[in-house]
Write a protein that holds these residues in place. Structure first.
Motif, PDB file in Angstrom:
ATOM      1  N   HIS A 121      36.025  35.959  42.260  1.00 10.40           N
ATOM      2  CA  HIS A 121      36.931  36.286  41.148  1.00 10.40           C
ATOM      3  C   HIS A 121      37.738  37.555  41.382  1.00 10.40           C
ATOM      4  CE1 HIS A 121      34.886  33.191  38.731  1.00 10.40           C
ATOM      5  NE2 HIS A 121      33.761  33.671  39.252  1.00 10.40           N
TER       6      HIS A 121
ATOM      7  N   ASP B 217      40.135  38.418  43.482  1.00  7.11           N
ATOM      8  CA  ASP B 217      41.592  38.286  43.628  1.00  7.11           C
ATOM      9  C   ASP B 217      42.266  38.164  42.260  1.00  7.11           C
ATOM     10  OD1 ASP B 217      41.543  38.471  46.371  1.00  7.11           O
ATOM     11  OD2 ASP B 217      41.522  36.302  46.705  1.00  7.11           O
ATOM     12  N   ARG B 218      41.642  37.414  41.372  1.00  5.63           N
ATOM     13  CA  ARG B 218      42.174  37.297  40.011  1.00  5.63           C
ATOM     14  C   ARG B 218      42.155  38.648  39.316  1.00  5.63           C
ATOM     15  NH1 ARG B 218      38.001  35.551  35.767  1.00  5.63           N
ATOM     16  NH2 ARG B 218      37.484  37.685  36.399  1.00  5.63           N
ATOM     17  N   ASP B 219      41.058  39.385  39.471  1.00  6.35           N
ATOM     18  CA  ASP B 219      40.947  40.688  38.815  1.00  6.35           C
ATOM     19  C   ASP B 219      42.014  41.654  39.315  1.00  6.35           C
ATOM     20  OD1 ASP B 219      38.836  39.843  37.302  1.00  6.35           O
ATOM     21  OD2 ASP B 219      37.292  40.856  38.493  1.00  6.35           O
TER      22      ASP B 219
ATOM     23  N   LEU C 133      45.286  40.749  37.738  1.00 12.42           N
ATOM     24  CA  LEU C 133      45.348  41.185  36.341  1.00 12.42           C
ATOM     25  C   LEU C 133      45.537  42.695  36.243  1.00 12.42           C
ATOM     26  CD1 LEU C 133      42.530  38.941  34.813  1.00 12.42           C
ATOM     27  CD2 LEU C 133      44.993  38.745  34.395  1.00 12.42           C
TER      28      LEU C 133
END
Length: 403
Positions: free
Chosen positions: A243, A245-247, A250
């Motif tokens: 997760h 890369d998503r963080d 964001l």
């Protein structure tokens, strides 16, 4: 104070079910520490993700820094920036080396290579540099200095998970680099860290140092520590890796919103632009310049009174702490940029799920300061140290009087 407090950071956690699937394996195997199967999978996955040769997991980054210094046999003098988190200096102290503080670059706020070279003596054994806020040090200059003087070069890269420069991962630089997986960082195992090395022999030696120096059940070849990462923490890291890369993406959105509203505010200088390639968006530090109506300290207090917990990273300087302020290199005359940064830099709240409306609360406070008709006057010394070692902040005191 408002009930809805905005903290400077908040840890990202993977979905609970993702962690539980790994914990089921731990419970089935009863292998909870000492480099179990989850630990080994996590190390391999990290090395692949970060594109580095070898990873040694540690219980935290401070232990990683201590073991990196220990492995390289560092004694004598170690040059490190005065502008950093206390763990940097404490790690040097714990291994019995002598701290020598250096000044920082006024733009990146990372260590100034020219000042490093000025401070080298026959007793110098290592440079312990810090990529501050994941802003890259001048790695080529530091490498050249280390080679020219025969010094070890270690990077406190606590902020640098997934951060890159034009050549790849920032963690590839130096003899060793240490990254943090603390809950405040871009990537977290709740508590944890890792040492990045370049060859298998070094990794194996570091692995032994993490486990008291034990080679096998009958042999101990070095004085190590219990610095191992548990299977539980490795499980959290392995789940979180899917997760991150998503963080980071964001976080970039939060950084962009800060940048868009603050880049034209008089007296506020943003250090970490969002469009810099390889940035991991770890922090959003601002410099509160003299033409802003409030001092950094007053702005910080005003935010806190309104339920916004920004952080003055890093205040006070390491060289101003009671255990270090009597060192010759702690003389404020030799650290003008570090002293200026400690008085003017503040990190704003930043985490992946910081709501836009909460971020607007932060921005509205900064963009709409109370009026102040005080005009700064020139001072010979912005910060002075008394014989007792205390810091008198004359400029802040005068600015505070009009807030």
């Amino acid at each position: 104070m408002p009930d809805d407090i905005i903290y400077v950071t908040r840890p990202s956690l993977p979905p609970r079910e993702d962690v539980m699937s790994f914990l089921d394996e731990v419970w089935d195997s009863r292998f909870v520490t000492n480099g179990g199967p989850i630990h080994q999978r996590f190390e391999a996955a990290l090395a692949a993700y970060l594109d580095v040769p070898y990873v040694t997991l540690t219980a935290n980054a401070t232990l990683g820094c201590m073991l990196a210094l220990r492995h390289l046999g560092v004694t004598g003098e170690v040059i490190t920036p005065a502008f950093s988190f206390v763990a940097t200096a404490h790690a040097v102290n714990w291994v019995g080396a002598d701290l020598v503080f250096a000044d920082i670059d006024p733009v990146t706020l990372s260590i100034d290579p020219a000042d490093v070279e000025r401070r080298i003596t026959p007793k110098t054994r290592a440079i312990f540099a810090v990529h501050c806020y994941a802003n890259p040090c001048d790695t080529q200059a530091l490498a050249d200095i280390a080679k020219r003087h025969g010094l070890a070069l270690i990077y406190d890269a606590a902020h640098c998970f997934a951060a890159k420069d034009e050549g790849g991962s920032l963690l590839r630089h130096g003899d060793l680099s240490v990254v943090s997986f603390h809950a405040t960082k871009v990537f977290s195992t709740l508590e944890g860290g890792a040492i990045i090395s370049h060859d298998l022999e070094t990794k194996q030696a570091l692995d032994r140092l993490c486990n008291y120096g034990i080679v096998d059940e009958s042999n101990v070849d070095s004085v190590g520590l219990n610095a191992k990462m548990s299977e539980m923490h490795a499980a959290v890291g392995l789940a979180q890796l899917a997760h991150v890369d998503r963080d980071i993406a964001l976080r970039e959105q939060v950084v962009q919103r800060y940048w868009d509203r603050l880049k034209d505010v008089d007296g506020i200088r943003c250090i970490c632009p969002p469009d810099h390639p390889g940035r991991n968006n770890y922090a959003f530090p601002i410099v509160v310049e003299p033409d802003y109506p409030l001092s950094c300290r007053t702005l910080h207090e005003r935010l806190k009174e309104n339920g916004i917990h920004a952080r003055r990273y890093f205040y006070p300087l390491l060289s101003q702490l009671p255990m270090y302020r009597d060192l010759p290199s702690a003389d404020p005359q030799g650290l003008p940029q570090a002293i200026g940064a400690s008085k003017k830099v503040m990190c704003l709240p930043l985490y992946p799920d910081l709501a836009p409306e909460d971020q607007d609360r932060v921005l509205d406070m900064i963009c709409n300061p109370p009026a102040c008709d005080w005009a700064p006057q020139p001072y010979a010394f912005d910060v002075m140290q008394t014989p007792a070692g205390y810091i008198r902040e004359d400029l802040d005191r005068v600015q505070n009087s009009c807030a």
